[in-house]
Design an enzyme around this catalytic site. Sequence first.
Site, short mmCIF file in Angstrom:
data_model
loop_
_atom_site.label_atom_id
_atom_site.label_comp_id
_atom_site.label_asym_id
_atom_site.label_seq_id
_atom_site.Cartn_x
_atom_site.Cartn_y
_atom_site.Cartn_z
N SER A 16 14.14 3.45 3.69
CA SER A 16 14.95 2.11 3.54
C SER A 16 14.69 1.20 3.17
CB SER A 16 14.56 1.08 5.72
OG SER A 16 13.76 0.78 5.33
N ASN A 17 13.12 0.45 3.02
CA ASN A 17 13.26 -0.43 1.47
C ASN A 17 13.68 0.16 -0.12
OD1 ASN A 17 10.78 -2.09 2.51
ND2 ASN A 17 10.42 -0.63 3.34
N ARG A 68 -2.63 18.47 -6.19
CA ARG A 68 -2.23 17.02 -6.76
C ARG A 68 -1.95 16.86 -8.20
NH1 ARG A 68 -2.40 12.74 -3.74
NH2 ARG A 68 -4.49 13.96 -2.73
N LEU A 96 -2.41 8.55 -4.96
CA LEU A 96 -1.93 9.04 -6.42
C LEU A 96 -3.52 9.03 -7.28
CD1 LEU A 96 0.55 6.40 -6.76
CD2 LEU A 96 1.15 9.11 -6.34
N HIS A 112 3.38 -2.47 2.04
CA HIS A 112 2.06 -1.77 3.18
C HIS A 112 3.07 -2.70 4.17
CE1 HIS A 112 -0.68 0.44 5.04
NE2 HIS A 112 -1.41 -1.20 6.05
N GLY A 146 -7.52 2.43 -5.59
CA GLY A 146 -7.68 2.44 -3.99
C GLY A 146 -6.70 2.37 -3.31
N GLU A 177 9.73 -6.63 5.25
CA GLU A 177 9.92 -6.07 4.04
C GLU A 177 10.59 -5.51 3.14
OE1 GLU A 177 7.59 -2.17 4.89
OE2 GLU A 177 6.87 -2.55 6.69
C1 GAR Z 1 7.56 1.42 5.40
O1 GAR Z 1 6.93 0.75 6.34
C2 GAR Z 1 6.07 1.05 4.47
O2 GAR Z 1 6.10 0.03 4.72
C3 GAR Z 1 5.00 1.98 5.10
O3 GAR Z 1 6.07 3.34 5.40
C4 GAR Z 1 7.68 2.58 5.84
C5 GAR Z 1 8.42 3.13 4.84
O4 GAR Z 1 9.98 2.93 5.27
N1 GAR Z 1 4.78 2.30 3.71
C6 GAR Z 1 3.27 2.81 4.31
O5 GAR Z 1 2.55 2.80 5.17
C7 GAR Z 1 2.58 3.21 2.93
N2 GAR Z 1 0.31 2.66 3.36
P1 GAR Z 1 11.25 3.01 4.69
O6 GAR Z 1 11.20 4.79 3.92
O7 GAR Z 1 12.17 3.14 5.62
O8 GAR Z 1 11.28 2.35 3.77
#
Ligand code: GAR
Length: 203
Positions: A16-17, A68, A96, A112, A146, A177
């Site tokens: 979705s992002n 990796r 990564l 995040h 990190g 987000e």
């Molecule tokens: C989002 O909430 C993003 O912030 C989180 O995963 C979700 C992905 O949603 N990311 C993390 O937790 C990374 N550490 P999406 O696939 O619908 O964008």
Amino acid sequence: MAQTTPIAVLISGRGSNFVALAEAIGRGEIPARIVLVVSNEPDAAGLAKARRMGLATAAVPHRDFAGRREHETAVLAALDEAGAEWVCLAGYMRLLSERFVHRYERRMLNIHPSLLPAFPGLDVQRRTLEHGVKVSGCTVHLVDAGLDSGPIVVQRSVPVLDSDDADALAARILEQEHRAYPEALRRLLTQDWRLDGRRVVFT
Ligand code: GAR
């Protein structure tokens, strides 16, 4: 057409992002073009969305590689071939290596679902609720080597309600987000900025 920056979006799931970024680009709000959407999960819903939007996609399943390093080599090759200059991690659930991070230093973003540096890592909403914080939110940051630790570009906050469970809180944060990520990319690509220690300073 005005100059646009070629970007790749890396996802692992729903995407979705990624869609929020693509839509903001489509509305002309960000001078970028998505040249590739990569997923380490071949069945990610976000990949199907990208295909429906007519974007180039690549499934690079990490399970197909010895380790990796080999997996990242394949992802980096796909990014090079697509000509990606910036990388947006959008729910990409792989750590990564320094080598990867170095390649896109200052040109790679992550989102995040907490107000970093609080609650990095996984299982964020459960830990947020358990800790009892009253305000949470999301953070878009430049990626360093990190875990969720790079310089912060944009944060948006939301209240944590007494009635919240992890899903309700996650949904409230996700709405923010979808605003924060396009805003962060737009600002980095359109404004002058520099790093002052850990601080992203727009000049
Ligand atoms: C989002 O909430 C993003 O912030 C989180 O995963 C979700 C992905 O949603 N990311 C993390 O937790 C990374 N550490 P999406 O696939 O619908 O964008």
